[in-house]
Scaffold this motif. Structure first.
Motif, PDB file in Angstrom:
ATOM      1  N   SER A   1      25.035  56.520  35.292  1.00 19.18           N
ATOM      2  CA  SER A   1      26.202  55.650  35.142  1.00 19.18           C
ATOM      3  C   SER A   1      25.677  54.221  35.352  1.00 19.18           C
ATOM      4  CB  SER A   1      27.290  56.023  36.144  1.00 19.18           C
ATOM      5  OG  SER A   1      28.416  55.184  35.953  1.00 19.18           O
ATOM      6  N   SER A   2      26.472  53.322  35.863  1.00 18.26           N
ATOM      7  CA  SER A   2      26.021  51.926  35.931  1.00 18.26           C
ATOM      8  C   SER A   2      26.777  51.160  37.008  1.00 18.26           C
ATOM      9  CB  SER A   2      26.280  51.292  34.567  1.00 18.26           C
ATOM     10  OG  SER A   2      26.313  49.895  34.658  1.00 18.26           O
ATOM     11  N   SER A   3      26.103  50.162  37.573  1.00 18.13           N
ATOM     12  CA  SER A   3      26.760  49.282  38.541  1.00 18.13           C
ATOM     13  C   SER A   3      27.898  48.512  37.864  1.00 18.13           C
ATOM     14  CB  SER A   3      25.751  48.286  39.098  1.00 18.13           C
ATOM     15  OG  SER A   3      25.427  47.319  38.128  1.00 18.13           O
TER      16      SER A   3
ATOM     17  N   PHE B   1      21.627  49.822  39.595  1.00 13.06           N
ATOM     18  CA  PHE B   1      21.852  48.377  39.720  1.00 13.06           C
ATOM     19  C   PHE B   1      20.669  47.611  39.113  1.00 13.06           C
ATOM     20  CE2 PHE B   1      25.565  47.539  42.540  1.00 13.06           C
ATOM     21  CZ  PHE B   1      25.971  48.860  42.706  1.00 13.06           C
ATOM     22  N   THR B   2      20.846  47.068  37.924  1.00 13.29           N
ATOM     23  CA  THR B   2      19.883  46.191  37.226  1.00 13.29           C
ATOM     24  C   THR B   2      18.425  46.577  37.522  1.00 13.29           C
ATOM     25  OG1 THR B   2      21.564  44.463  37.461  1.00 13.29           O
ATOM     26  CG2 THR B   2      19.441  43.775  36.564  1.00 13.29           C
ATOM     27  N   VAL B   3      18.021  47.689  36.922  1.00 13.64           N
ATOM     28  CA  VAL B   3      16.688  48.254  37.174  1.00 13.64           C
ATOM     29  C   VAL B   3      15.628  47.443  36.413  1.00 13.64           C
ATOM     30  CG1 VAL B   3      15.341  50.380  37.178  1.00 13.64           C
ATOM     31  CG2 VAL B   3      17.841  50.502  37.226  1.00 13.64           C
TER      32      VAL B   3
ATOM     33  N   SER C   1      12.839  39.166  29.029  1.00 12.48           N
ATOM     34  CA  SER C   1      12.878  38.133  27.972  1.00 12.48           C
ATOM     35  C   SER C   1      12.531  36.756  28.552  1.00 12.48           C
ATOM     36  CB  SER C   1      14.245  38.108  27.282  1.00 12.48           C
ATOM     37  OG  SER C   1      15.241  37.747  28.198  1.00 12.48           O
ATOM     38  N   PHE C   2      12.862  36.523  29.829  1.00 11.17           N
ATOM     39  CA  PHE C   2      12.451  35.255  30.469  1.00 11.17           C
ATOM     40  C   PHE C   2      10.923  35.181  30.515  1.00 11.17           C
ATOM     41  CE2 PHE C   2      16.517  34.657  33.320  1.00 11.17           C
ATOM     42  CZ  PHE C   2      17.244  34.368  32.184  1.00 11.17           C
ATOM     43  N   THR C   3      10.285  36.283  30.898  1.00 15.89           N
ATOM     44  CA  THR C   3       8.815  36.310  30.979  1.00 15.89           C
ATOM     45  C   THR C   3       8.197  35.980  29.623  1.00 15.89           C
ATOM     46  OG1 THR C   3       8.917  37.938  32.741  1.00 15.89           O
ATOM     47  CG2 THR C   3       6.831  37.806  31.530  1.00 15.89           C
TER      48      THR C   3
ATOM     49  N   ASP D   1      21.765  42.697  42.162  1.00 16.05           N
ATOM     50  CA  ASP D   1      21.067  43.525  43.148  1.00 16.05           C
ATOM     51  C   ASP D   1      19.904  44.225  42.420  1.00 16.05           C
ATOM     52  OD1 ASP D   1      20.471  44.781  45.484  1.00 16.05           O
ATOM     53  OD2 ASP D   1      22.282  46.010  45.564  1.00 16.05           O
ATOM     54  N   PHE D   2      18.935  43.420  41.968  1.00 13.86           N
ATOM     55  CA  PHE D   2      17.809  43.925  41.170  1.00 13.86           C
ATOM     56  C   PHE D   2      17.112  45.070  41.910  1.00 13.86           C
ATOM     57  CE2 PHE D   2      18.271  39.449  39.893  1.00 13.86           C
ATOM     58  CZ  PHE D   2      18.343  39.581  38.519  1.00 13.86           C
ATOM     59  N   THR D   3      16.889  46.191  41.209  1.00 11.10           N
ATOM     60  CA  THR D   3      16.320  47.374  41.865  1.00 11.10           C
ATOM     61  C   THR D   3      15.055  47.824  41.138  1.00 11.10           C
ATOM     62  OG1 THR D   3      18.577  47.989  42.413  1.00 11.10           O
ATOM     63  CG2 THR D   3      16.885  49.672  42.779  1.00 11.10           C
TER      64      THR D   3
END
Ligand SMILES: O=C(O)[C@H]1O[C@H](OP(=O)(O)OP(=O)(O)OC[C@H]2O[C@@H](n3ccc(=O)[nH]c3=O)[C@H](O)[C@@H]2O)[C@H](O)[C@@H](O)[C@H]1O
Length: 432
Positions: free
Chosen positions: A217-219, A271-273, A286-288, A311-313
């Motif tokens: 599922s997703s945050s 949460f934003t893996v 994409s920033f990199t 909450d980068f995981t």
């Protein structure tokens, strides 16, 4: 013979007409007879040649159809069975959907390394660079993991897989991901996250034995919830994007299959893996790329100039949460489409519990890449984003032994090292 035909066959020769004509007629008759039988033989030969060509052609067509089909056949079944083989006592055989994806490839490897059987399925779609998916497939192949190329909407393929292997578990990670892309291509979310999910559940409920299911599922289901940190008990009926709405629908749909058919279900709110082999559509990736190429990056800013936060995981923590979920999933109780008792239905947050703002994420990347970003800060467009996410993970800690150990600083360091080696960068310059 009519005169006109006679004239055609025996053109008039003035002066010698009568005598020569009967000889000529005899000769012509023999010649004609001979040429008719030759023609007949030729015709027979040509008919035989055409028939054999056509049957050869249809043999080639059917064989090439057989050989070009992406699944099926004795060799294919052998590959599936080999890949599903368990090499530890008490191990499981897991069907992993989305195995060529970011989380799917990591979970596949982790399971295989500890001796579980793994079979992947992935449709290799082009939502992002399919060559990255192919590279993940090659990596998995070196560990004897076979990925079937096919779609979770293909119930014949899924039935065939369950006929071939009695999977004990399904790790369902195939999905249309991405929050903002839902405005561009809404139907792909319905196709994968709803229709595909139902197709998979239909096959699982009819399987005998039924597998236990763990799925992503997703945050994002927390949507406009501003009660922090997000707990599984908080409301999730205010999604901010169609992506979130399809994931929330997935939670309700899986509940009905648990209730009616006794399927064991565990839903994981990721949460934003992020991490090595990640998804190129995500911000850190994409920033990199843009920073290394000297291109500008766009940083969204929330209402009243407040920075967005996530909450980068880190991927390895997520993998541990996935394995913990499989290990504790409990059995499905039904068989052949009939429920035989209550089965577990669980939902867990898998986050890091320490949100970081997007500008801080960019600062960390700049340090690791030793390059300044060209930043363009704009107000967050109304595109489905939420201002922040923050997980309460006490439930996952208690039930799964989940305990994230990687902070964003060190996780991004690992990502950047992978990125530079994968894309062949040498001191910030691509070498190929
Ligand atoms: O937890 C999830 O369930 C989801 O996590 C991820 O979604 P998000 O948290 O939105 O990650 P991501 O796109 O990396 O944007 C990160 C931040 O950068 C900001 N962002 C983004 C792009 C950009 O150009 N600029 C920008 O500021 C953006 O506004 C945001 O604040 C998965 O993609 C999704 O599939 C789902 O799994």
């Amino acid at each position: 013979m009519s005169s006109s035909l006679e004239d055609e066959l025996f053109p008039s020769t003035p002066g010698k007409f009568k005598i020569e004509r009967s000889h000529a007629m005899n000769r012509q008759f023999h010649r004609c007879f001979a040429s008719t039988s030759t023609m007949f033989l030729w015709a027979l030969f040509l008919i035989a040649l055409t028939a054999s060509y056509l049957s050869f052609q249809s043999f080639i067509d059917s064989s090439s159809r057989y050989f070009s089909a992406s699944w099926g056949g004795i060799q294919w079944e052998k590959q599936v069975r080999n890949s599903a083989q368990i090499h530890r006592s008490g191990g499981m055989s897991v069907l992993i959907t989305g195995a060529a994806g970011f989380v799917g490839s990591h979970v596949s490897l982790a399971l295989k390394k500890r001796g579980d059987g793994v079979v992947g399925i992935d449709n290799f779609n082009s939502y992002y660079d399919p060559s990255l998916k192919e590279a993940r497939r090659s990596l998995l192949k070196t560990h004897d993991i076979f990925i079937v190329e096919g779609d979770i909407n293909d119930n014949r393929l899924l039935d065939k897989l369950f006929d071939t292997v009695a999977f004990t578990h399904v790790m369902h990670l195939a999905a249309q991901a991405g929050v903002r892309y839902a405005m561009e291509n809404p139907h792909s979310y319905v196709h994968s996250n709803i229709a595909g999910l139902v197709t998979l559940l239909e096959v699982c409920k009819s399987a005998n034995p039924q597998p236990s299911i763990v799925w992503a599922s997703s945050s994002s289901v927390y949507g406009l919830n501003d009660n922090v940190p997000f707990s599984e008990l908080h409301r999730t009926d205010q999604p901010a994007s169609l992506y979130a709405a399809t994931k929330k629908a997935g939670e309700e749909i899986t509940h009905t299959y648990n209730h009616i058919y006794g399927l064991s279900i565990t839903g994981l709110r990721f949460f934003t893996v992020y991490g090595p082999w990640g998804r190129p559509d995500m911000a850190y990736f994409s920033f990199t790329r843009n920073i290394l190429q000297g291109k500008p990056i766009t940083i969204y800013r929330g209402k009243n100039g407040i920075d967005l936060a996530r909450d980068f995981t880190y991927i390895d923590d997520i993998v541990k949460g996935c394995l913990g979920s499989l290990d504790t999933s409990g059995k499905s109780t039904g068989s052949g489409g009939k429920k035989r008792g209550l089965a577990p239905y669980r939902i867990f947050n898998l986050g890091n519990t320490s949100p970081v703002t997007v500008p801080t994420l960019v600062n960390i990347l700049e340090r690791h890449l030793k390059t300044k970003a060209k930043k363009k800060v704009v107000d967050m467009p109304g595109n489905g984003d939420v201002p922040f996410t923050h997980a309460n993970i006490s439930s996952a800690g208690r039930e799964l032994g989940y305990k994230p150990t990687t902070n964003l600083q060190s996780g991004l360091n690992k990502f950047v090292r992978w990125y530079l080696s994968y894309y062949g960068y040498n001191r910030g310059k691509p070498v190929n």
